[in-house]
Design an enzyme around this catalytic site. Structure first.
Site, short mmCIF file in Angstrom:
data_model
loop_
_atom_site.label_atom_id
_atom_site.label_comp_id
_atom_site.label_asym_id
_atom_site.label_seq_id
_atom_site.Cartn_x
_atom_site.Cartn_y
_atom_site.Cartn_z
N TYR A 56 0.78 -1.23 -0.11
CA TYR A 56 0.02 -0.13 0.04
C TYR A 56 0.96 1.25 0.06
CZ TYR A 56 -3.52 -3.14 1.65
OH TYR A 56 -4.32 -4.38 1.81
N HIS A 124 -0.21 -11.99 1.41
CA HIS A 124 -1.22 -11.37 0.51
C HIS A 124 -1.91 -12.21 -0.45
CE1 HIS A 124 -2.15 -6.77 -0.07
NE2 HIS A 124 -3.10 -7.37 -0.10
N SER A 204 -13.42 -4.67 2.53
CA SER A 204 -14.26 -3.86 1.61
C SER A 204 -15.75 -4.21 2.17
CB SER A 204 -13.96 -4.24 0.51
OG SER A 204 -12.76 -3.71 -0.22
N PRO A 205 -16.07 -4.31 3.40
CA PRO A 205 -17.45 -4.73 3.83
C PRO A 205 -18.31 -3.47 3.29
CG PRO A 205 -16.19 -3.67 5.78
CD PRO A 205 -15.06 -3.68 4.59
N LEU A 206 -17.79 -2.65 2.81
CA LEU A 206 -18.94 -1.39 2.18
C LEU A 206 -19.02 -1.65 0.73
CD1 LEU A 206 -18.01 1.74 4.24
CD2 LEU A 206 -19.86 -0.07 4.72
N GLY A 207 -18.45 -2.57 0.14
CA GLY A 207 -18.34 -2.85 -1.08
C GLY A 207 -17.56 -2.01 -1.98
N ARG A 208 -16.47 -1.44 -1.46
CA ARG A 208 -15.64 -0.48 -2.05
C ARG A 208 -16.27 1.00 -2.06
NH1 ARG A 208 -11.53 -3.48 -3.28
NH2 ARG A 208 -11.88 -5.42 -4.23
N SER A 212 -22.44 2.69 0.52
CA SER A 212 -22.57 3.63 1.31
C SER A 212 -23.54 4.52 0.57
CB SER A 212 -21.41 4.56 1.33
OG SER A 212 -20.96 5.21 0.05
#
Length: 329
Positions: A56, A124, A204-208, A212
């Site tokens: 990253y 990874h 990514s629990p918010l679907g990237r 939101s």
């Protein structure tokens, strides 16, 4: 915040963690001072797991996280990863899981983080040219050397997880898991983790950010945001996927939470062995994510949500072509 135990090796984490990747790369420009404040505020509010990786920002993210945890190291579960090797071409990456590289990468991460030991060290991606037993054996040596406390695997197949776990106990598997990405339920990985007693860390629990409900189109994102080239956010795919959001937002409103909180609450409801690590670089989103722990969904609400966001009808792969090639299938 409540605690969850990952795996049989005794690793404890607050039930919601923090993904730090976007503080260095991939999601547009970030403010380093605010990123440090986000990390420290998260810890003050009960978050314990901080997730980073050596790739990253080409090491920048580990340096940033290391700076942020000075003085609070004993309050966090520090997780990082090795294995993805960057090149000058941002679209092309290699994977290295050789025993020699494992040791070199760990030493480099420890130096960048400014710590003596890593709490959870992940492979990874699986190196197709190295047997997973060799990679995991080298990771186990890091535990014996006192450089790592627990080992994990990211984006691994159920088959290779079993092979790895036979060499040394795997504490956690990191996998993309959300309402719109539920591959681990179908490919046997979730069942295998539970059979072996291995925890799941959901990235990514918010679907990237899709879940939101605030992304109108790929064109509305920053010019250097990688989602502009992510199949699910592009053109007709995005328009098709966005059709699911109206009812989804209505459900969030009826519960009294934000759409982002609803997505995290769904993950929390899927099992006590799962820790979601929503990423953010903004304080205003951090509190929203953390407060998702205040909402507990009923089994009926979970079923309804899964009908609203029907992952089998999501358009587009979750990565571009190059990214899909690195996944262990």
């Amino acid at each position: 915040m409540k605690e969850r135990i990952l795996g049989k090796t005794g690793l404890k984490s607050a039930e919601i963690g923090l993904g730090c990747m976007g503080m260095s790369e991939f999601y547009g420009q970030a403010d380093e001072a605010e990123s440090v404040k986000v990390i420290r505020t998260a810890v003050e509010k009960g978050v314990t797991m901080l997730d980073t990786a050596d790739m990253y920002g080409r090491g920048h993210n580990e340096v940033l996280v290391g700076k942020a945890v000075q003085g609070i190291r004993d309050r966090i579960v520090l997780a990082t990863k090795f294995g993805i090797v960057r090149s000058d071409d941002p679209e092309k990456r290699g994977v290295n899981g050789s025993p020699e590289y494992v040791k070199q990468a760990c030493d480099a991460s420890l130096k960048r983080l400014g710590v003596d030991i890593i709490d959870l060290y992940y492979m990874h991606r699986k190196d197709p040219s190295t047997e997973i037993e060799e990679t995991v054996s080298a990771m186990a040596e890091l535990i014996k050397a006192g450089k790592v406390r627990h080992i994990g695997l990211s984006e691994v197949s159920a088959h290779n997880l079993k092979r790895a776990h036979a060499v040394y106990p795997i504490t956690a598997v990191q996998a993309e898991y959300s309402l719109w990405t539920r591959d681990i339920e179908e490919n046997g990985l979730l069942d295998t983790c539970r059979e072996l007693g291995i925890g799941i860390v959901a990235y990514s629990p918010l679907g990237r950010g899709f879940l939101s409900g605030s992304i109108e189109s790929a064109e509305s994102l920053a010019p250097d945001d990688f989602r502009r080239n992510n199949p699910r956010f592009m053109g007709e795919n995005m328009r098709k996927n966005a059709m699911m959001l109206a009812e989804y937002k209505k459900m969030a409103e009826s519960i009294g939470c934000t759409p982002a909180q609803l997505a995290i609450a769904w993950i929390l409801a899927k099992g006590e062995d799962i820790v979601p690590i929503p990423g953010t670089k903004r304080l205003k989103y951090l509190e929203d994510n953390i407060n998702a722990a205040n909402f507990r969904l009923t089994p009926e609400q979970v079923v309804r949500l899964e009908k609203i966001i029907d992952w089998k009808h999501i358009a587009g792969d979750r990565y571009g072509a190059e990214g899909m090639k690195t996944l262990d299938k």
